[in-house]
Design an enzyme around this catalytic site. Sequence first.
Site, PDB file in Angstrom:
ATOM      1  CD  GLU A  87      12.725   8.318   6.797  1.00 46.63           C
ATOM      2  OE1 GLU A  87      11.861   8.621   7.080  1.00 46.63           O
ATOM      3  OE2 GLU A  87      13.950   7.753   7.809  1.00 46.63           O
ATOM      4  CB  SER A 462       7.290  38.087  69.731  1.00 43.95           C
ATOM      5  OG  SER A 462       7.079  37.306  70.891  1.00 43.95           O
TER       6      SER A 462
END
Length: 803
Positions: A87, A462
């Site tokens: 770069e 229950s």
Amino acid sequence: MIRLLKFIWWSCVAVFCGLLLSFSGAFLYLSPTLPSVESLRQVQLQIPLRVYSSDAKLIAEFGEMRRSPIRFDEIPKEFISALLAAEDDNFANHYGVDVTSLMRAATQLLKSGQIQSGGSTITMQVAKNFFLTSERSFSRKATEILLALQIERELSKDEILELYVNKIYLGHRAYGIEAAAQVYYGKSIRDLNLAQMAMIAGLPKAPSRYNPLVNPTRAKERRDWILGRLYRLGRIDQASYEQALAEEVDARYHVPAPELSAPYIAEMARAEMVGRYGSEAYTEGFNVTTTVPSQLQEVANTALRDGLIAYDQRHGYRGPESRLPGMTRETWLAELAKYRSIGGLEPAVVTQVEKSGILVLTRNSEEQAVSWDSMKWARPFLNTNSLGPRPQQPGDVTQIGDIVRVQRQEDGSLRFTQVPAAQSALVSLDPYSGAIQSLVGGFSFDQSNYNRAVQAKRQPGSSFKPFIYSAALDSGYTAATLVNDAPIILSDDYLSQKWRPKNDNNTFLGPIRMREALYKSRNLVSIRLLQDMGIDRSLRYIERFGFAPQDLPRNLSLALGTASLTPMEIAEGWAVFANGGYKIEPYLIERIDDRNGKPLFRANPARVPGSAPTEENANLTVNATDELPLEEPKVAEQIIDERTAYIMTSMLQDVIKRGTGRRALALGRNDLAGKTGTTNESKDSWFSGYNADYVTTVWAGFDQPESLGRHEYGGTVALPIWMNYMGAVLKDRPNHLPKEPKGLLTLRVDPISGRAAAPGTPDAYFELFKSEDSPPPMSEFEPGMGVPGSPLPADEMAPIDLF
């Protein structure tokens, strides 16, 4: 000649002055609009939300950008060299602008008439990435140059590089080099070899064009060019250069894999974080630590899935998911790609049927055997209560081209299976603080993200009865109180018609002790207790456990569990019995830290007095650091008598020792208490239970309520899941029961009358009583005509005995 030289000289001076004036004018025009470079020191890069278990295992990551910022001193020098070679090889020498690069870009523009490269340095790219758009214009380029010069004056080269490598986009939602290394290679940038680093360094120029996953040939060319640049610049020797060139392109897509599978937990944490911070939850880099230990969550996942598969296979094989006969291998693989793995059950195509089993083709292009032994369960499904004949050979079950499901075993072998049609949910809490220890909201989050643990309101059956019995114990009844288990016809202000309730087996036992009625789950006893206490009074009591009034029916059917409650709400209510009578609030998030590890939040739940965190959460105590203001510890509210909670635990232990939860005796522990629950037509199956360490609730049923089967109950569907979970989490732990509180008496009781037994009374047993509710001795009564076999006269028996 002298005149010509003077002309050239003054022309150059004029051009220079013109350029200087132009640049000065541009600076004066643009400088007021330039952002402050100092802001780069405080820049906050977008970092995803990460959710962890209590032992720091990654559960999930949320956010559009995958980014893991890395400090400059953590970046390998080889990578920096590769990046600069690709770069900006003059980065160390220029002051933000490379005149040579700009002139080259200008020449290309003049020759072609198009912008081919911007001549940008890394510093200029930092200026563009942080402050500008990608617009291609001379004014934007001028601004970029001015910003680059300012950046170079105020930041060091190392700071500039650190900003650059953490900001750049490198494809596949990866921002920054560390995220890119994880996405393409599944490891940190620090662990890559030279060839892999060069591959990452080649991406900033064009992440799509040089992507090793999309275009490996072009990506390799770019990588090799960078390696050549490194070699020519003297950054690597010839041996390293040749070795890196010889490396194959080994990049492949790595999804950030969670270390712990807990998608329902992850979604709950995500939703809570969005509620706290809005959209910033996804970008500010929050690290969320939950209360869930990874080991317990893994056990919960396995227990629930195995339990649903076991139930599903009891009810037969529903056939292949699809049939693809007469196709080629390539076509099969293309079709398989459309099917996802669900709850660890992989899709596969049957390629061969033999006497010993079948061969299947899986999505990874492997052909593997499935044994006949793993297929023998596959009787044809006719309906919930009926199965077809037992298969005699693999051909009776499947044929070539069938898409089926297989489950991979620990030894790598495959087992024939199918995706269960029923669903389940499991919630486990620390009863002393409400910390969620594990939670599973369904068979597979990929199949359905509907979290049944906190969203599915179902009738608890229950498993709700303990709340009725607790109300009775706090109303003066005792575990020895006799209640008549006999037929009854009811009609009251809350019922539109007469109701004839019955027990599940349509039998009646006559006068029965409350303790026995609970472990035998006698419906009519629960109804009589509720009727005697009164609906309104009972509802006010039961609402203390955290149940919303609108979810509780205002009629006697409440005694049979017709409320609409989630598994989380049931577990929260049951925690009161496990912790000695205190109301706790379930919570999930123990800690929130910012991107730098600074604590933003520490949970401070209301705890039961004198309790300590569970072993798994001991390292997550409130305000573990001094960086947050110390909060006053919160104390949970006591909502029922601690003696009531202790007696309820004793009664619920009998459910396991001699009642509907007897299967749990296989765990070999004496510290377990619990209760099954089954609704009408077995549409819902429940089991809730606890010891002094964990309270756990399991529900199982169909999302659209329908019968689980004629012989399926809470004890056959939900209880095995609960057992597999609690058996694993309590393995090697000592028995741990709640401590017995003061104010209790243990007396010998006459089994017929429920009164204190005289010496020599046959079949007398020991019972727990609150000191003020202990029954009078038999010596206070004269033998008479009461309940058959009872020495008590009818007019001296408690009203509840006479129903």
